[in-house]
Design an enzyme around this catalytic site. Structure first.
Site, PDB file in Angstrom:
ATOM      1  N   GLY B  12      24.380  12.817  23.070  1.00  0.00           N
ATOM      2  CA  GLY B  12      24.131  13.528  24.339  1.00  0.00           C
ATOM      3  C   GLY B  12      23.307  14.775  24.124  1.00  0.00           C
ATOM      4  N   ASN B  90      29.058  15.121  21.101  1.00  0.00           N
ATOM      5  CA  ASN B  90      28.839  16.093  22.167  1.00  0.00           C
ATOM      6  C   ASN B  90      28.738  15.409  23.537  1.00  0.00           C
ATOM      7  OD1 ASN B  90      27.672  18.739  23.273  1.00  0.00           O
ATOM      8  ND2 ASN B  90      26.023  17.265  23.668  1.00  0.00           N
ATOM      9  N   TYR B 161      39.009  15.868  32.842  1.00  0.00           N
ATOM     10  CA  TYR B 161      38.138  16.339  31.764  1.00  0.00           C
ATOM     11  C   TYR B 161      38.957  16.993  30.648  1.00  0.00           C
ATOM     12  CZ  TYR B 161      34.881  19.485  29.393  1.00  0.00           C
ATOM     13  OH  TYR B 161      34.159  20.162  28.448  1.00  0.00           O
ATOM     14  N   LYS B 165      39.738  15.910  26.759  1.00  0.00           N
ATOM     15  CA  LYS B 165      39.321  16.762  25.638  1.00  0.00           C
ATOM     16  C   LYS B 165      40.523  17.110  24.757  1.00  0.00           C
ATOM     17  CE  LYS B 165      34.831  17.399  26.171  1.00  0.00           C
ATOM     18  NZ  LYS B 165      33.899  16.801  25.199  1.00  0.00           N
TER      19      LYS B 165
END
Lengths: 490, 255
Positions: B12, B90, B161, B165
């Site tokens: 990314g 990433n 999200y 993570k």
């Protein structure tokens, strides 16, 4: 060359639909989305007269017949468009202005929308109500409390001379003219020729006939033939700019025409010790840095000198150091515009001047400066003094025992002083403001708000709309007398 | 820090933090693979910027959530360069950090979590699985996973999200334990709100201000701020550091 032909062409002027501009000069600018060609008209006195006559015609036939309420609604609709992030002209402005003016994208994006919000309908109404007892006086004769009736007329055509590169400031003047139903002939400055054009085009999307009364044109300042022609066409002239510009225009405007001149002004800030308590000082430093970073102090509303009172949790010198660190952070967030050699030299020379003074032990000044270039400069003075700045994020900080005691430093500049950002205890606010007012200051505002004047403020201490209009009174004698000529009267 | 002749994959990396990292590795001598999903033009621009600066880079399209796609990319890397020294995970599934429109605890769906798990954890899983084959053979390698400081302090609760993570951090630590014996280190870097990037552009001024008033260094991270800590963990200087999470948020979270 292929790139050039395919590039988007943007006309940097707005004229009535009937007018044809055949000759242009062009300037290519590079944006992140490719090249854009800016087209500037080649103007003659005759062409300008032709344009002037068209906008006067539109004023007479249409604009002058609208009610103020209708005009406010049209402006509000234009502002609504600009408050939509997807509006194509807003996106175009956000793309072109950073390239044209050099200001950071992010700063322009934020300040442009904040600025547009100040022209919402409620703000325009506030602005009108602030100056007119009865706004409808602009539409019809309204009775007066003291007897008789009055009506107000704006100039048929206002010649606006814009200056500087702060995006959008021209709109203030344009909108003011529209509210009093005046056609506008706006001369843009070469450093920001875009916003007045785009906003006029937005007005044309909403009310094409109204926009026929607007012409926005760029030409080189001081072109005598065009200036003379424009002044002749106008009933009123509004000029912004340096004192030289104002002084050049003044003698050209006959006594019979109104002239509103907004020349060079200086703003400053005063921080009381009560704003420097451990829970408050950082917030004050942060907001002040924003006032300084915003448009790199090019607006006359931005502070050049800051007087800091002793006795707070941080000393004036610590305040200077902290402000320097905050300006460094602002440079990351909103990088300062590239400077011309002259501008950079002015900053270097003021830095050297005070560094030398400090070396010679003449005066206790300390220079805090960005290490790489001229991005920011904070010059600390242990004695109170009022200093102008070469701008572009250069400020003087001076220390004092008591804010009230330093008014003498303002004495030499009564006609130049404008805004004072003031952070003090409520008990001191009015007294200090009165002192500032008596020394020539015309606006007291919060730190962090220095660049955003409120709707209806007394611009440079004067009235706005009322300075433009003329009144006609029907005295009560005429009113009563007329009754006698009614055949049906007893 | 010298990365001369190291082969580095940054997933990314056509924009934002990824692009900044790729450029930083290239500036220090690495040969960088600019992985992208859709944005070929931007990826090629990063390659061009790197080449102009005298560095080496190549753009490679791959969907990291797709095992086959990753296998093919890794095979291409090995074929072209013979080794893979450093991977930086990433990439993430598209996410807009918009406090105004975020999903609340009572509106979010399991599918939202799954999508983020897929982008963050499955993406890293696929890349690490492939890379470890070669790194084990080399008896060396550096794996870096980009997480977030929201794990420690969900100042705005982006449920899907941040949960994904958090899982990625767990993945990091477990991988570190198993791969340590091969001389491979696995670490995480947790940036704070990084502005401006495409993902963070919807985080408006008010929330940014609220975050920076709590941040000792009084500002938000920029993509460039993330470079130093990532390079450090990818370098020989961090040879004895594994399973760690380095927060890069101006001191907002202190643990």
């Amino acid at each position: 060359m292929a790139k050039y032909a395919e590039a988007e062409h943007i006309k940097m002027y707005k004229v009535p639909t009937k007018i044809r501009i055949d000759e242009h000069t062009e300037k290519i600018i590079e944006t992140t989305d490719g090249n854009v060609v800016l087209q500037f008209p080649v103007l003659t006195g005759d062409k300008l007269r032709e344009i002037g006559k068209e906008i006067l015609k539109a004023q007479e036939r249409y604009l002058s017949t609208l009610t103020v309420q209708t005009i406010v609604t049209v402006i509000d609709q234009a502002v609504q468009k600009w408050l939509d992030p997807e509006y194509p002209f807003r996106q175009l402005a956000e793309k072109l202005l950073p390239e044209i003016t050099g200001y950071s994208k992010e700063m322009i994006r934020i300040s442009l929308k904040r600025y547009m919000r100040t022209f919402r309908k409620k703000e325009l109404l506030r602005f009108l109500d602030e100056e007119f007892d009865q706004v409808a006086m602009l539409d019809e004769f309204r009775p007066r409390k003291s007897g008789g009736l009055s009506r107000a007329f704006g100039p048929r055509l206002i010649f606006h001379i814009f200056s500087g590169n702060v995006p959008g400031v021209q709109l203030w003047s344009l909108i003011m003219g529209l509210l009093v139903k005046s056609a506008a002939l706006g001369k843009t400055s070469s450093t920001e020729p875009l916003m007045a054009v785009l906003f006029s085009k937005t007005l044309a999307e909403i009310d094409p006939l109204l926009a026929e009364a607007l012409a926005i044109l760029p030409w080189k300042g001081g072109t005598a033939s065009l200036e003379t022609e424009a002044i002749e066409l106008a009933e009123a002239v509004i000029v912004y700019g340096s004192n030289q510009t104002v002084e050049r225009i003044k003698p050209k405007v006959p006594q019979t025409k109104r002239l509103l001149a907004y020349g060079h002004k200086i703003s400053f800030a005063m921080i009381g010790k009560e704003a420097l308590t451990p829970d408050r000082y950082y917030d004050v430093v942060h907001r002040l840095a924003e006032d300084i970073a915003m448009y790199d102090q090019q607006s006359c509303l931005s502070p050049q000198t800051i007087v800091v009172e002793k006795g707070g949790a941080i000393t004036p010198k610590q305040f200077a150091q902290m402000l320097a660190a905050e300006l460094q952070r602002f440079d990351l967030k909103w990088p300062r515009a590239e400077l011309t050699d002259e501008e950079a030299l002015a900053i270097h020379s003021v830095r050297h001047h005070y560094e030398l003074e400090a070396l010679n032990g003449q005066q206790c000044s300390v220079v805090y400066a960005s290490s790489k270039d001229t991005a920011w400069t904070v010059i600390y003075h242990s004695d109170a003094a009022f200093n102008g700045s070469p701008l572009n994020r250069t400020v003087h900080i001076c220390a004092t025992i008591q804010l009230e005691a330093v008014m003498d430093i303002l004495k030499p500049y009564p006609s130049y002083l404008q805004s004072c950002g003031l952070a003090v205890h409520p008990n001191r606010l009015l007294q200090l403001a009165a002192l500032l007012g008596s020394h020539g200051v015309d606006r007291v505002t919060a730190i962090g708000e220095m660049n955003r004047a409120q709707a209806g403020w007394h611009h440079d201490g004067g009235l706005n709309l009322l300075q433009l209009v003329r009144f006609i009174d029907i005295e009560s004698s005429a009113e009563w007398d007329a009754e006698r000529y009614d055949p049906d009267v007893e | 820090m010298d990365f001369k002749d190291k082969v580095v994959l940054v997933t990314g990396s056509s924009r934002g933090i990824g692009a900044a990292l790729a450029k930083a590795f290239a500036q220090r001598g690495a040969c960088v693979i600019i992985n992208y999903l859709k944005n070929e033009t931007l990826a090629e621009k990063v390659v061009e910027d790197i080449s102009e600066g005298g560095g080496q880079a190549v753009a490679m399209q791959a969907d990291v959530t797709d095992e086959e796609s990753v296998k093919k990319m890794m095979a291409d890397i090995i074929e072209a360069f013979g080794v893979i020294d450093i991977v930086v995970n990433n990439a993430l599934s598209h996410y807009s950090f918009n406090p105004k429109t975020r999903k609340t605890a009572w509106t979010i769906k399991w599918e939202d979590y799954q999508q983020q798990f897929s982008g963050s954890v499955q993406g890293a899983f696929n890349v690490c699985q492939e890379a470890m084959v070669y790194m084990k053979a080399q008896m060396s390698g550096r794996m870096l996973n980009m997480v977030t400081n929201l794990i420690d302090f969900p100042v705005v609760p982006y449920h899907d999200y941040t949960t994904a993570k958090t899982a990625l951090l767990g993945f990091t630590r477990n991988l570190a334990k198993d791969l340590g014996s091969y001389g491979i280190t696995v670490n995480a870097v947790a940036p704070g709100l990084t502005y401006p990037t495409d993902s963070s552009k919807e985080t408006k001024e008010d929330v940014r201000k609220m975050i920076l008033t709590m941040t000792p260094l009084n500002r938000l991270a920029t993509p460039e701020d993330i470079i130093g800590p990532v390079l450090f963990l990818a370098s020989d200087l961090a040879a004895f550091v594994t399973g760690q999470c380095l927060r890069v948020d101006g001191g907002l979270v202190m643990v």
